[in-house]
Design an enzyme around this catalytic site. Structure first.
Site, PDB file in Angstrom:
ATOM      1  N   SER A   1       0.826  -1.195   0.000  1.00  0.00           N
ATOM      2  CA  SER A   1       0.000   0.000   0.000  1.00  0.00           C
ATOM      3  C   SER A   1       0.866   1.253   0.000  1.00  0.00           C
ATOM      4  O   SER A   1       2.041   1.232   0.382  1.00  0.00           O
ATOM      5  CB  SER A   1      -0.911   0.018   1.233  1.00  0.00           C
ATOM      6  OG  SER A   1      -0.147   0.195   2.404  1.00  0.00           O
ATOM      7  N   HIS A   2       0.270   2.350  -0.414  1.00  0.00           N
ATOM      8  CA  HIS A   2       0.993   3.625  -0.411  1.00  0.00           C
ATOM      9  C   HIS A   2       1.527   3.935   0.984  1.00  0.00           C
ATOM     10  O   HIS A   2       2.670   4.335   1.157  1.00  0.00           O
ATOM     11  CB  HIS A   2       0.057   4.760  -0.854  1.00  0.00           C
ATOM     12  CG  HIS A   2      -0.414   4.630  -2.258  1.00  0.00           C
ATOM     13  ND1 HIS A   2       0.284   5.118  -3.328  1.00  0.00           N
ATOM     14  CD2 HIS A   2      -1.528   4.046  -2.786  1.00  0.00           C
ATOM     15  CE1 HIS A   2      -0.375   4.858  -4.449  1.00  0.00           C
ATOM     16  NE2 HIS A   2      -1.478   4.212  -4.137  1.00  0.00           N
ATOM     17  N   MET A   3       0.686   3.754   1.966  1.00  0.00           N
ATOM     18  CA  MET A   3       1.079   4.128   3.314  1.00  0.00           C
ATOM     19  C   MET A   3       2.204   3.238   3.840  1.00  0.00           C
ATOM     20  O   MET A   3       3.086   3.694   4.565  1.00  0.00           O
ATOM     21  CB  MET A   3      -0.132   4.073   4.248  1.00  0.00           C
ATOM     22  CG  MET A   3       0.041   4.872   5.521  1.00  0.00           C
ATOM     23  SD  MET A   3       0.316   6.638   5.227  1.00  0.00           S
ATOM     24  CE  MET A   3      -1.345   7.219   5.026  1.00  0.00           C
TER      25      MET A   3
ATOM     26  N   ILE B   1       4.567   1.871   2.034  1.00  0.00           N
ATOM     27  CA  ILE B   1       5.800   2.302   1.384  1.00  0.00           C
ATOM     28  C   ILE B   1       6.284   3.635   1.953  1.00  0.00           C
ATOM     29  O   ILE B   1       7.468   3.839   2.220  1.00  0.00           O
ATOM     30  CB  ILE B   1       5.594   2.386  -0.138  1.00  0.00           C
ATOM     31  CG1 ILE B   1       5.425   0.966  -0.698  1.00  0.00           C
ATOM     32  CG2 ILE B   1       6.755   3.101  -0.816  1.00  0.00           C
ATOM     33  CD1 ILE B   1       5.096   0.910  -2.161  1.00  0.00           C
ATOM     34  N   ARG B   2       5.366   4.546   2.208  1.00  0.00           N
ATOM     35  CA  ARG B   2       5.758   5.861   2.724  1.00  0.00           C
ATOM     36  C   ARG B   2       6.289   5.757   4.150  1.00  0.00           C
ATOM     37  O   ARG B   2       7.258   6.424   4.512  1.00  0.00           O
ATOM     38  CB  ARG B   2       4.573   6.813   2.649  1.00  0.00           C
ATOM     39  CG  ARG B   2       4.196   7.107   1.202  1.00  0.00           C
ATOM     40  CD  ARG B   2       2.991   8.007   1.085  1.00  0.00           C
ATOM     41  NE  ARG B   2       2.608   8.139  -0.313  1.00  0.00           N
ATOM     42  CZ  ARG B   2       1.689   8.967  -0.745  1.00  0.00           C
ATOM     43  NH1 ARG B   2       1.056   9.738   0.100  1.00  0.00           N
ATOM     44  NH2 ARG B   2       1.399   9.035  -2.024  1.00  0.00           N
TER      45      ARG B   2
END
Length: 786
Positions: A743-745, A747-748
């Site tokens: 998910s984006h979160m 990875i961030r």
């Protein structure tokens, strides 16, 4: 049948004794708190002897002493767990018995409270809690949570590590094949009739007694209904029947689709649970379908060398709940030049792997699917030898993946860099539409059309490259070329959008606020949600001038020349047509590009959502109602003129969708659907969360709307990238209910080296939300409530 009235915990069980045909009540003794022997009373020993004799009459070597207060188990409040229980007390240990009686008595406030004494149940095979409806909204389901560890309280105290859940629609229970659940539901229905109440909270246990298994009712009380949404009559049987028949129909393969088994999931692939939630309102759902999952997703996969699945929608809406067609998704990860027979075999292997390991539904590209080539692929692919594949088939798959990956990472003619260049047209399109004299309807139409053409289509491609980059980076750790620390250092060296936001918000003040919002103001916590305000519309909700005290650190990353030469050799040995310098450029550009294109297309999406709000205001329809409008209703008005006023059309549709949304709220379906019968009853197990970093932290918890987030572990439902503002709050950690390893979160959080747990699941999230202090042990993958 005898009708009973609710009294206290002990009195309710006493009334049930001998009346249940599908379960039993343990022998019990009820003592009044005021009747306990008092110290220095001349009859103290005599009273003790009498009570002790009654306890011995229970004929149990061990007992449990429980509260039975008049402040518990009523229609207005349960006070569940508020008062003490003392378990596993030796019944022949007089001091231990009376110490337990005194402690339990002292935990209750009233003199007329009672103490319940029963045999302490041994040889428990399953123990848990059952609700005759959903405890939060009274949806018509039997909701059962239980533990098979042998513990008598693992569910009630939240300590169970492997809890199971069973849900059954109340009007369709005849076909339940699990004997335990069928017997338990039969006992619940008996209690419903005896107490003339359909809203019950029951504690139960199955225990082995000699050569047979007995179901015991340990507690029964009414559910508190005050100030709760009541959806008891909001889910008609006819609606579930239609869904059942639709799933039966979807078992048949569609044109161009391989695989014998259908599976639908809320978290694989484009992960709707993470981005729009499991029960989105119609506008958010229809926007996500329109700009990504109806067509765009398939065009991207085809462009990048995977099977052509154009015209197949990836996401279905089942009575308002969004589900990914996982069979279709698995097809879309098969290289298009792979032999058809091998491809069919591969898709069936993927499907069976997920059914065998359903907890991997948010990690399919990491643990099930082979969607690209990486440095560990030759080893990973050997797994197929134990699953009916031969060496030739595996080698052909390996070459197909290698060719596809080389096309993606190609330093001279890479697909994803073309997509990044295409996305540069977004800003021109945005300004052109924004500054035009178009009507609101025309602006909304063209903003979203441009968003698809120059935004979500290239974004889907760059996101694919970003996944390949992360997969290859992870594989360097798997083969021992990089350490986990080096991987984290590399991610921390990237200059991503979220890092830019964090950096700029550190020095946020009244003077640079407008400049900050000019760049980031279009973002919102719920990217597709009209009810989630933009940063520039609710600045104080998201930011403050004095919250941030620590500037995000950016570390340089480099490998020495010998290590880079070693990587060159490794790339050549694996047939990857790129050198070490270009390879790291690919990793950097793909991961950063994924964020930057998402950031840019969200400008058009966010502005379109604002204009939809303005369109509603023009027709005197508030945002709460516009949230229930399908975006296709607005699209249609661009090219069609109807006799009926648009306001009337909108209001008619909104009324219908709001009524349907009650069905969505009441509906219960499993995270993975692979049998039509799951429409009526299903089991679920706790899903495995994704731990980010190797750190250990301990902090108080907070929620997204809390005023002070600094130094706290923040709990949010979904891992939507719109929550980027949280990274500017100097938070200690992050926990999400939904979200996958890719998910984006996730990875961030990894880029920022922020200790996080992504996708803990609904049950665990509810448990953690009640804690005050949480400790996250990322290395050992533990979450502890302190």
């Amino acid at each position: 049948m005898q009708k009973l009235k609710f009294q206290s915990k002990g009195r309710n069980l006493l009334a049930l004794q001998g009346l249940l045909s599908n379960g039993e009540v343990l022998p019990l003794l009820i003592l009044s708190k005021k009747d306990l022997p008092k110290k220095d009373d001349e009859n103290e020993e005599k009273n003790k002897a009498q009570i002790f004799a009654k306890i011995q009459a229970l004929n149990s070597k061990r007992i449990i002493v429980r509260s039975s207060s008049c402040d518990e188990d009523s229609h207005t409040h349960s006070n569940a767990g508020a008062f003490l229980s003392k378990a596993n007390i030796k019944s022949d240990d007089k001091n231990a018995v009376f110490n337990a009686l005194e402690e339990v008595a002292n935990s209750m406030p009233n003199d007329n409270d009672e103490i319940l004494i029963q045999p302490f149940l041994q040889n428990i095979v399953a123990c848990g809690v059952a609700f005759s409806v959903d405890k939060d909204n009274f949806a018509p389901y039997f909701c059962i949570s239980y533990d098979e560890s042998g513990s008598s309280n693992a569910i009630t105290d939240g300590s169970s590590k492997e809890s199971k859940n069973f849900f059954a629609y109340k009007d369709e229970i005849d076909k339940i094949t699990d004997k335990k659940m069928a017997q338990l539901i039969a006992m619940i229905k008996e209690c419903e009739k005896l107490f003339s109440c359909e809203f019950l909270d029951i504690e139960f246990a199955f225990a082995n007694l000699g050569d047979k298994e007995i179901l015991y009712c340990l507690q029964v009380r009414p559910l508190v209904m005050n100030n709760k949404l009541n959806l008891f009559k909001s889910l008609p049987k006819e609606a579930l029947g239609r869904l059942y028949r639709r799933l039966e129909n979807l078992q048949e393969k569609r044109w161009g689709v391989l695989g014998e088994q259908f599976i639908f999931g809320i978290m694989p692939d484009w992960n709707p649970a993470e981005i729009i939630g499991t029960r989105p309102k119609r506008l958010g759902l229809s926007l996500y379908k329109a700009i990504i999952t109806d067509n765009i997703w398939a065009y991207q996969r085809d462009n990048y060398g995977y099977r052509d699945l154009r015209s197949h929608p990836l996401m279905h809406s089942f009575l308002g709940m969004p589900y990914i067609d996982v069979r279709l998704s698995f097809n879309s990860f098969v290289p298009k030049d792979l032999d058809e027979k091998i491809a069919e075999k591969l898709v069936n292997f993927y499907l069976q792997s997920l059914i065998n390991s359903p907890h991997l539904h948010d990690k399919i590209e990491f643990f099930i699917v082979y969607s690209c080539y990486d440095f560990n692929s030759p080893k990973k692919l050997k797994k197929l030898l134990q699953n009916g594949f031969n060496e030739n088939e595996i080698k052909r798959l390996e070459f197909a993946l290698l060719n596809l990956t080389n096309d993606i990472i190609n330093p001279k003619n890479s697909l994803f860099r073309k997509d990044i260049a295409k996305a540069h047209k977004l800003s021109v399109a945005f300004e052109s539409v924004k500054n035009s004299n178009y009507s609101l309807i025309d602006k909304i139409y063209w903003l979203l059309e441009c968003c698809k053409r120059y935004g979500t289509l290239p974004f889907a491609g760059v996101a694919r490259a970003g996944f390949v980059a992360m997969q290859m980076l992870n594989s360097l750790v798997e083969i021992g070329f990089l350490s986990k620390k080096q991987k984290e250092d590399f991610l921390n060296s990237l200059n991503t959008i979220s890092k830019k936001l964090s950096t700029q918000s550190v020095n946020l003040n009244a003077q640079n606020k407008n400049e900050f919002l000019a760049q980031f103001g279009h973002l919102r916590a719920g990217t597709y949600d009209i009810l989630s305000p933009r940063y520039d519309k609710a600045f104080e909700k998201y930011f403050s001038y004095h919250t941030n005290t620590q500037k995000p650190k950016k570390k340089a990353f480099r490998l020495d020349s010998n290590k880079m030469k070693e990587l060159d050799t490794l790339l050549t040995q694996n047939g990857l047509k790129i050198d070490s310098q270009a390879f790291f450029s690919f990793l950097k550009d793909a991961i950063e590009g994924r964020e930057s294109v998402k950031f840019e297309f969200s400008k058009l999406l966010s502005y379109a959502i604002e204009l939809i709000g303005e369109l509603g205001a023009y027709y005197d329809i508030d945002k709460e109602n516009m949230a229930h409008l399908d975006i296709q209703s607005i699209f249609t008005l661009y090219s069609s003129l109807y006799p009926k006023n648009p306001k009337e059309r909108f209001l008619d549709e909104i009324a219908r969708h709001k009524s349907e949304y009650k069905i969505t709220l009441a509906l219960k379906l499993p995270p993975l659907l692979y049998e039509p019968k799951q429409v009526y009853h299903f089991f679920t197990q706790t899903s495995l969360p994704n731990f980010i970093t190797q750190k250990s932290i301990s902090a108080k918890i907070a929620f997204e709307n809390d005023e002070n987030l600094e130094g706290k572990i923040v709990l949010i439902k979904a891992a939507d990238p719109g929550y980027d503002y949280l990274f500017s709050k100097n938070i200690a950690g992050l926990i999400t209910c939904y979200g996958g390893a890719n998910s984006h979160m996730a990875i961030r959080a990894s880029e920022l080296a922020l200790p996080s747990v992504i996708g803990v699941g609904e049950e665990k999230f509810m448990q953690l939300s009640k804690a005050k202090i949480i400790q996250i042990e990322c290395a050992s993958e533990q979450i502890l409530c302190l």
